[in-house]
Design a protein around this motif. Sequence first.
Motif, PDB file in Angstrom:
ATOM      1  N   TYR A 468      -0.549  -6.069   7.816  1.00 51.92           N
ATOM      2  CA  TYR A 468       0.297  -5.829   6.646  1.00 51.92           C
ATOM      3  C   TYR A 468      -0.498  -5.740   5.349  1.00 51.92           C
ATOM      4  N   PHE A 471       0.504  -7.296   1.598  1.00 58.31           N
ATOM      5  CA  PHE A 471       1.679  -8.103   1.925  1.00 58.31           C
ATOM      6  C   PHE A 471       1.330  -9.172   2.959  1.00 58.31           C
ATOM      7  N   ASN A 520       8.512  -8.149   5.720  1.00 57.03           N
ATOM      8  CA  ASN A 520       7.594  -7.006   5.653  1.00 57.03           C
ATOM      9  C   ASN A 520       8.127  -5.813   6.432  1.00 57.03           C
ATOM     10  N   VAL A 523      10.873  -4.145   4.455  1.00 55.23           N
ATOM     11  CA  VAL A 523      10.321  -3.302   3.388  1.00 55.23           C
ATOM     12  C   VAL A 523       9.842  -1.978   3.955  1.00 55.23           C
ATOM     13  N   ARG A 524       9.188  -2.028   5.114  1.00 49.75           N
ATOM     14  CA  ARG A 524       8.739  -0.783   5.752  1.00 49.75           C
ATOM     15  C   ARG A 524       9.927   0.128   6.099  1.00 49.75           C
ATOM     16  N   ILE A 537      11.191  -3.120  -2.063  1.00 48.41           N
ATOM     17  CA  ILE A 537      10.887  -4.554  -2.155  1.00 48.41           C
ATOM     18  C   ILE A 537      12.167  -5.358  -2.334  1.00 48.41           C
ATOM     19  N   VAL A 596       4.833 -11.396  -4.838  1.00 39.91           N
ATOM     20  CA  VAL A 596       5.080  -9.947  -4.850  1.00 39.91           C
ATOM     21  C   VAL A 596       5.589  -9.496  -6.221  1.00 39.91           C
ATOM     22  N   LEU A 609       2.754   1.120  -1.932  1.00 40.84           N
ATOM     23  CA  LEU A 609       2.790  -0.289  -1.553  1.00 40.84           C
ATOM     24  C   LEU A 609       1.769  -0.531  -0.453  1.00 40.84           C
ATOM     25  N   SER A 610       1.010  -1.591  -0.584  1.00 42.86           N
ATOM     26  CA  SER A 610       0.031  -1.955   0.446  1.00 42.86           C
ATOM     27  C   SER A 610       0.716  -2.859   1.464  1.00 42.86           C
ATOM     28  N   VAL A 611       1.482  -2.207   2.342  1.00 41.15           N
ATOM     29  CA  VAL A 611       2.253  -2.952   3.339  1.00 41.15           C
ATOM     30  C   VAL A 611       1.928  -2.483   4.747  1.00 41.15           C
TER      31      VAL A 611
END
Length: 662
Positions: A468, A471, A520, A523-524, A537, A596, A609-611
């Motif tokens: 993730y 996140f 997470n 959010v994806r 988010i 976050v 977003l770095s997810v």
Amino acid sequence: MNRYPLWKYAAIALAVLLGVLYALPNVFGEAPAVQVVAAKSSVLVDVTTLTRVEQALKAAGIAAESVALDGSSIKARFDSTETQLKAKDVIQKTLVTDLNDPAYTVAFNLLPRSPAWLTSLHANPMYLGLDLRGGVHFLLQVDMKAATEKKAESLGGDLRTLLREKNIRHSGVSRNGPAIEVKARDAQTAKAVTDLLADQLPDLQASTLPDGVEYRVSAQLKPDALRLVQELALKQNITTLHNRVNELGVAEPVIQQQGIDRIVVQLPGVQDTAKAKELLGRTAVLEVRLVDESVEGRGAENNSAAVPFGSERHPDRNGQFVITKKQVILTGENLTDAQPGFDGQTQEPVVNLSLDAKGARIFRDVTRENINKRMAILLFEKNRGEVVTAPVIRSEIGGGRVQISGRMTTVEANDISLLLRSGSLAAPMEIIEERTIGPSLGAENIAKGFNSVSWGFAAIMLFMCAYYMLFGLFSSLALGVNLLLLIAVLSMLQATLTLPGIAAIALTLGMAIDANVLINERVREELRNGAPPQQAIHRGYEQAWATILDSNITTLIAGLALLAFGSGPVRGFAVVHCIGILTSMFSAVVFSRGLVNLWYGRQKKLKTLSVGTVWRPEQVQSATPAGALSDADALTPVQAPGKLTNKKPLAPHKPVVKAMAK
């Protein structure tokens, strides 16, 4: 949308700060120590006692890290257990001159090495159980002879009452050791006594012997009844010890029978071992008797004249002697509750007693029949009786409520209430062995237990960061805060941590990360549906909360069931498990959302977003009829790992219809 107000950040920062403060004492470890407390209310532990201890240690060449007066006790810290053993022997030889009547209690202890500024904030380390740190081991010897004589004394009182009710005239009822003897003037009276014993007191075995011109009926407990009395005395003492240990707040104690007359007590994680030794060693048997008001009894109070037959001499708290009758009116078995308090008129510390129905009836009848006479309330410890108070009966006392007063301090009132409330001992006990015990699982297994938590945490953190990305880092930090808060809460509650508790911590870490995985992935999912990053988010946290709450509540119900119906190690596991669920809900939702929001919330034009990798199905150009899928349809990544693009899907081609000329 994704911004916390300032007070929420302040609340999160305060929670983390308190977690650090109350978890920090567990880092410093503990030091072996020797503790000295007063064994009598008339003995003071003061600066003079402290000087004697320091001089004794100095003369023996024993170096102590510190020797300090802490309230009403002296605590001497040492660098090793070997020095601790030597110091205890030296201090005991110096302070305890009479082993039969010690003025001080000298006991082993383990004291935290926490700095003074942490201790001033009441930040103490959590206790470790017998399987991790060890504890204190006591071997108690039960006086079975005293238990038998106590039963015979009780039966003797019942026999006197029966003889009076049946109007059987006799020359006296006395007790000769475990035997009850009744003197009869003729053979007919002796037979009547024997028949009464066989009918009303079947546990006694009677025999008639001539005694000059009279007859003597001797009654003793039958072998089966004697064995039952001893077994019940041992069981009642074990139950009483359990109640006393519960009053001390010791978790998961070991109290079990050893042989036919010994009890083993192991106390894990106790801090005030001197207090534990004092409370376990004290018998605290309460008895209510009438004072001998005869001329002979008055004359025997000066400790020079002989005590009248059927009476005993006992000192009071002022050193004066009181002559009491041997017949016991009430015992501690008739107590239902004992609470410390203060007298409404004099404001002196008192002990308020509540009697059961039988005790209230007996107390009412005795006070009605003995108005203007004195009644003594005695407390027996180590076979020595002390008159706590001997008030004059002014009127009939009903309702089952009695007040004990007699120039006692607040500490004495609390101790006496605790001992009486926890139950009376069926027989006196004596500590014949005391030692500290080491970890039962060994240092290697202890290290494995703690390593399981640290390695499990590291593995979860690596996986979350790799899968993730940023996140995942937020989730890992939230998991670390969860572990910090869990240890802090256990420390604040002064809970005892055992190996099952460590297993619960490891399980809690694995379960706590589920909440962050749900967030997470949610959010994806929002990103796959085309939602903007800020909205993804917000929706991710909002919609995952219901699922997180449901899953944690069901797990909490299972933990509460273990806590309610389990015992020993199961309860230790359940306590840590339930607390871990509560701390994980705070850290996984509130703390991670704060991170976050702090990182992404103030970016107005957020595009990525770095997810981790977000996969989304894409429609591919095809001439397939509507509603059908061709082999060319596939799942296509729309972004590189951790990067979201606004690339729109290709519009499908419209079929071209050409008219053919004939």
